[in-house]
Write a protein that holds these residues in place. Structure first.
Motif, PDB file in Angstrom:
ATOM      1  N   LEU A 121      -2.048  15.702   8.007  1.00  0.00           N
ATOM      2  CA  LEU A 121      -0.842  15.264   7.304  1.00  0.00           C
ATOM      3  C   LEU A 121       0.097  16.392   6.894  1.00  0.00           C
ATOM      4  CD1 LEU A 121      -2.042  12.350   4.984  1.00  0.00           C
ATOM      5  CD2 LEU A 121      -0.499  12.228   6.926  1.00  0.00           C
ATOM      6  N   PRO A 122      -0.408  17.472   6.299  1.00  0.00           N
ATOM      7  CA  PRO A 122       0.516  18.502   5.810  1.00  0.00           C
ATOM      8  C   PRO A 122       1.450  19.058   6.883  1.00  0.00           C
ATOM      9  CG  PRO A 122      -1.675  18.855   4.916  1.00  0.00           C
ATOM     10  CD  PRO A 122      -1.809  17.799   5.963  1.00  0.00           C
ATOM     11  N   VAL A 123       0.983  19.133   8.113  1.00  0.00           N
ATOM     12  CA  VAL A 123       1.811  19.707   9.179  1.00  0.00           C
ATOM     13  C   VAL A 123       2.483  18.624  10.012  1.00  0.00           C
ATOM     14  CG1 VAL A 123       1.825  21.118  11.264  1.00  0.00           C
ATOM     15  CG2 VAL A 123       0.439  21.806   9.302  1.00  0.00           C
ATOM     16  N   LEU A 124       1.681  17.736  10.577  1.00  0.00           N
ATOM     17  CA  LEU A 124       2.237  16.741  11.490  1.00  0.00           C
ATOM     18  C   LEU A 124       3.068  15.688  10.777  1.00  0.00           C
ATOM     19  CD1 LEU A 124      -0.744  16.193  13.966  1.00  0.00           C
ATOM     20  CD2 LEU A 124       1.223  17.728  14.144  1.00  0.00           C
ATOM     21  N   GLY A 125       2.719  15.369   9.523  1.00  0.00           N
ATOM     22  CA  GLY A 125       3.497  14.386   8.777  1.00  0.00           C
ATOM     23  C   GLY A 125       4.949  14.807   8.640  1.00  0.00           C
ATOM     24  N   GLU A 183       7.643   4.475  18.362  1.00  0.00           N
ATOM     25  CA  GLU A 183       6.504   5.359  18.598  1.00  0.00           C
ATOM     26  C   GLU A 183       6.347   6.377  17.484  1.00  0.00           C
ATOM     27  OE1 GLU A 183       7.250   6.931  22.482  1.00  0.00           O
ATOM     28  OE2 GLU A 183       5.900   5.480  23.444  1.00  0.00           O
ATOM     29  N   ALA A 184       7.471   6.880  16.980  1.00  0.00           N
ATOM     30  CA  ALA A 184       7.406   7.852  15.887  1.00  0.00           C
ATOM     31  C   ALA A 184       6.781   7.214  14.646  1.00  0.00           C
ATOM     32  CB  ALA A 184       8.797   8.395  15.573  1.00  0.00           C
ATOM     33  N   PHE A 185       7.169   5.972  14.327  1.00  0.00           N
ATOM     34  CA  PHE A 185       6.577   5.282  13.183  1.00  0.00           C
ATOM     35  C   PHE A 185       5.100   5.012  13.408  1.00  0.00           C
ATOM     36  CE2 PHE A 185      10.906   4.315  11.742  1.00  0.00           C
ATOM     37  CZ  PHE A 185      10.742   4.461  10.367  1.00  0.00           C
ATOM     38  N   LEU A 186       4.738   4.638  14.621  1.00  0.00           N
ATOM     39  CA  LEU A 186       3.324   4.373  14.915  1.00  0.00           C
ATOM     40  C   LEU A 186       2.503   5.648  14.758  1.00  0.00           C
ATOM     41  CD1 LEU A 186       1.060   2.535  15.861  1.00  0.00           C
ATOM     42  CD2 LEU A 186       1.745   3.013  18.233  1.00  0.00           C
ATOM     43  N   ARG A 187       3.020   6.786  15.235  1.00  0.00           N
ATOM     44  CA  ARG A 187       2.295   8.051  15.087  1.00  0.00           C
ATOM     45  C   ARG A 187       2.172   8.435  13.621  1.00  0.00           C
ATOM     46  NH1 ARG A 187       5.490  11.659  17.050  1.00  0.00           N
ATOM     47  NH2 ARG A 187       6.912  10.467  18.357  1.00  0.00           N
ATOM     48  N   LEU A 188       3.213   8.115  12.824  1.00  0.00           N
ATOM     49  CA  LEU A 188       3.161   8.428  11.398  1.00  0.00           C
ATOM     50  C   LEU A 188       2.073   7.600  10.714  1.00  0.00           C
ATOM     51  CD1 LEU A 188       4.547  10.083   9.139  1.00  0.00           C
ATOM     52  CD2 LEU A 188       6.029   8.111   8.753  1.00  0.00           C
ATOM     53  N   VAL A 189       2.032   6.301  11.010  1.00  0.00           N
ATOM     54  CA  VAL A 189       0.998   5.442  10.421  1.00  0.00           C
ATOM     55  C   VAL A 189      -0.388   5.874  10.880  1.00  0.00           C
ATOM     56  CG1 VAL A 189       0.091   3.088  10.335  1.00  0.00           C
ATOM     57  CG2 VAL A 189       2.554   3.475  10.114  1.00  0.00           C
ATOM     58  N   LEU A 206       0.828  -1.201   0.000  1.00  0.00           N
ATOM     59  CA  LEU A 206       0.000   0.000   0.000  1.00  0.00           C
ATOM     60  C   LEU A 206       0.862   1.250   0.000  1.00  0.00           C
ATOM     61  CD1 LEU A 206      -2.748   1.433   0.286  1.00  0.00           C
ATOM     62  CD2 LEU A 206      -2.483   1.212   2.775  1.00  0.00           C
ATOM     63  N   GLU A 207       0.769   2.010  -1.090  1.00  0.00           N
ATOM     64  CA  GLU A 207       1.405   3.327  -1.156  1.00  0.00           C
ATOM     65  C   GLU A 207       0.460   4.295  -0.453  1.00  0.00           C
ATOM     66  OE1 GLU A 207       4.270   4.264  -2.755  1.00  0.00           O
ATOM     67  OE2 GLU A 207       4.793   2.462  -3.908  1.00  0.00           O
ATOM     68  N   THR A 208       0.837   4.785   0.698  1.00  0.00           N
ATOM     69  CA  THR A 208      -0.072   5.606   1.490  1.00  0.00           C
ATOM     70  C   THR A 208      -0.091   7.059   1.022  1.00  0.00           C
ATOM     71  OG1 THR A 208       1.542   6.312   3.159  1.00  0.00           O
ATOM     72  CG2 THR A 208       0.520   4.140   3.458  1.00  0.00           C
ATOM     73  N   GLU A 209      -0.998   7.833   1.617  1.00  0.00           N
ATOM     74  CA  GLU A 209      -1.084   9.261   1.296  1.00  0.00           C
ATOM     75  C   GLU A 209       0.115  10.034   1.823  1.00  0.00           C
ATOM     76  OE1 GLU A 209      -5.221   8.204   2.922  1.00  0.00           O
ATOM     77  OE2 GLU A 209      -3.289   7.226   2.744  1.00  0.00           O
ATOM     78  N   ILE A 210       0.872   9.409   2.715  1.00  0.00           N
ATOM     79  CA  ILE A 210       2.070  10.056   3.255  1.00  0.00           C
ATOM     80  C   ILE A 210       3.230   9.759   2.321  1.00  0.00           C
ATOM     81  CG2 ILE A 210       3.644  10.208   5.219  1.00  0.00           C
ATOM     82  CD1 ILE A 210       1.366   9.224   6.988  1.00  0.00           C
ATOM     83  N   ALA A 211       3.781  10.787   1.716  1.00  0.00           N
ATOM     84  CA  ALA A 211       4.848  10.606   0.729  1.00  0.00           C
ATOM     85  C   ALA A 211       5.997   9.785   1.316  1.00  0.00           C
ATOM     86  CB  ALA A 211       5.369  11.972   0.271  1.00  0.00           C
ATOM     87  N   GLY A 212       6.330   8.695   0.613  1.00  0.00           N
ATOM     88  CA  GLY A 212       7.445   7.867   1.045  1.00  0.00           C
ATOM     89  C   GLY A 212       7.086   6.748   1.995  1.00  0.00           C
ATOM     90  N   LEU A 213       5.862   6.742   2.533  1.00  0.00           N
ATOM     91  CA  LEU A 213       5.454   5.707   3.484  1.00  0.00           C
ATOM     92  C   LEU A 213       4.725   4.595   2.741  1.00  0.00           C
ATOM     93  CD1 LEU A 213       5.193   4.646   6.386  1.00  0.00           C
ATOM     94  CD2 LEU A 213       3.022   5.902   6.552  1.00  0.00           C
ATOM     95  N   VAL A 214       5.319   3.413   2.741  1.00  0.00           N
ATOM     96  CA  VAL A 214       4.745   2.241   2.069  1.00  0.00           C
ATOM     97  C   VAL A 214       4.553   1.148   3.111  1.00  0.00           C
ATOM     98  CG1 VAL A 214       5.057   0.516   0.258  1.00  0.00           C
ATOM     99  CG2 VAL A 214       5.955   2.829  -0.061  1.00  0.00           C
ATOM    100  N   LEU A 215       3.364   0.563   3.133  1.00  0.00           N
ATOM    101  CA  LEU A 215       3.059  -0.546   4.035  1.00  0.00           C
ATOM    102  C   LEU A 215       3.033  -1.840   3.226  1.00  0.00           C
ATOM    103  CD1 LEU A 215       0.139   1.048   6.095  1.00  0.00           C
ATOM    104  CD2 LEU A 215       2.601   1.185   6.522  1.00  0.00           C
ATOM    105  N   ILE A 216       3.738  -2.857   3.709  1.00  0.00           N
ATOM    106  CA  ILE A 216       3.854  -4.123   2.976  1.00  0.00           C
ATOM    107  C   ILE A 216       3.459  -5.274   3.891  1.00  0.00           C
ATOM    108  CG2 ILE A 216       5.415  -5.663   1.723  1.00  0.00           C
ATOM    109  CD1 ILE A 216       7.099  -3.224   1.021  1.00  0.00           C
TER     110      ILE A 216
END
Length: 264
Positions: free
Chosen positions: A124-128, A109-115, A33-43
């Motif tokens: 997303l525009p600010v917190l991402g 925790e940082a990765f979990l907050r990003l997901v 899954l290519e997510t709406e967050i640029a560069g974040l891919v879930l496999i």
């Protein structure tokens, strides 16, 4: 085990379970899954696989559940739900492995907050951007920080090798001369060869060969080219040499390898 260490392990386990559950929820119908967050891919992977040869982009790889082995040249690295992998330049099969490093609670925790930001697209525009900066910060102040800083610093050997690697990826079908590559990187041939191998665990010619063979495999699988046509297209002049080197890397001759992968 001390109370502090036990508490840290419990915290890591809790975060990993939450991260695994969120990834599971979002990838049930799509394994990648290519997510709406640029560069974040879930496999998602549901079962062990045979070794696959490919080119991985520079990235940070975090496993929420499971275990993976990465081969680089003659070496192999294993990372799992306790270790993440940093890849700094694009290489055939895998990117440069800086080392599998322990995933701390703060990093997890940082990765979990990003997901979890995927639940609130308006943020997303600010917190991402803020969370990505936090991840990069934690990488730079961690044990792999010095290596990362050397790679991204313009003008040093690692940066020059990274630029040469990018050039080779675009021109792998061409004949290459060592003196031209060394000149492009601003080094003597011996210095260039030493630093190239230290970054890739391969010589420049081995690197080019891996790029050619990986691309030929892709062409046969996705574009249904026969072995000889694929060999010529990626720069080989001799189909027999291509077949020998292909079998040496992938374990079976080209035609049989393709049949095995598509289930014929």
């Amino acid at each position: 085990m001390s109370d502090t260490a036990r508490s840290c392990d419990d915290r890591i386990d809790t975060i990993q379970r939450a991260l695994a559950m969120e990834i599971d929820r979002r990838t049930r119908t799509r394994p990648r899954l290519e997510t709406e967050i640029a560069g974040l891919v879930l496999i998602r992977g549901n079962s062990p696989t045979e070794p696959l040869s490919y080119t991985m982009d520079s990235s940070i790889c975090l496993i929420a559940q499971g275990r993976k082995r990465i081969f680089l040249g003659e070496e192999s690295y294993i990372y799992d739900d306790r270790y993440f992998l940093i890849t700094s330049v694009d290489l055939p099969v895998v990117a440069q492995v800086l080392e599998a490093s322990e995933a701390t609670p703060n990093m997890l925790e940082a990765f979990l907050r990003l997901v979890n930001l995927l639940k609130s697209p308006e943020d997303l525009p600010v917190l991402g951007l803020m969370i990505k900066r936090e991840i990069f910060y934690r990488l730079l102040v961690g044990e792999q920080g010095p290596k990362l800083r050397r790679i991204v610093t313009a003008g040093n050997h690692s940066h020059s090798i990274a630029s040469t690697i990018e050039w080779l990826r675009r021109n792998f079908a061409d004949q290459i001369k060592m003196d031209e590559l060394a000149s492009r990187s601003g080094m003597s041939q011996s210095t260039f060869h030493h630093h190239f191998r230290s970054v890739t665990a391969m010589s420049p010619l081995q690197f080019q060969k891996r790029l050619r063979l990986n691309e030929a495999r892709r062409l046969m699988l996705t574009e249904r080219l026969d072995a000889a046509t694929a060999a010529f297209q990626v720069g080989y002049e001799s189909p027999s040499q291509f077949s020998r080197e292909y079998k040496r890397l992938f374990g079976t001759p080209p035609a049989q390898d393709v049949k095995n992968m598509i289930g014929i």
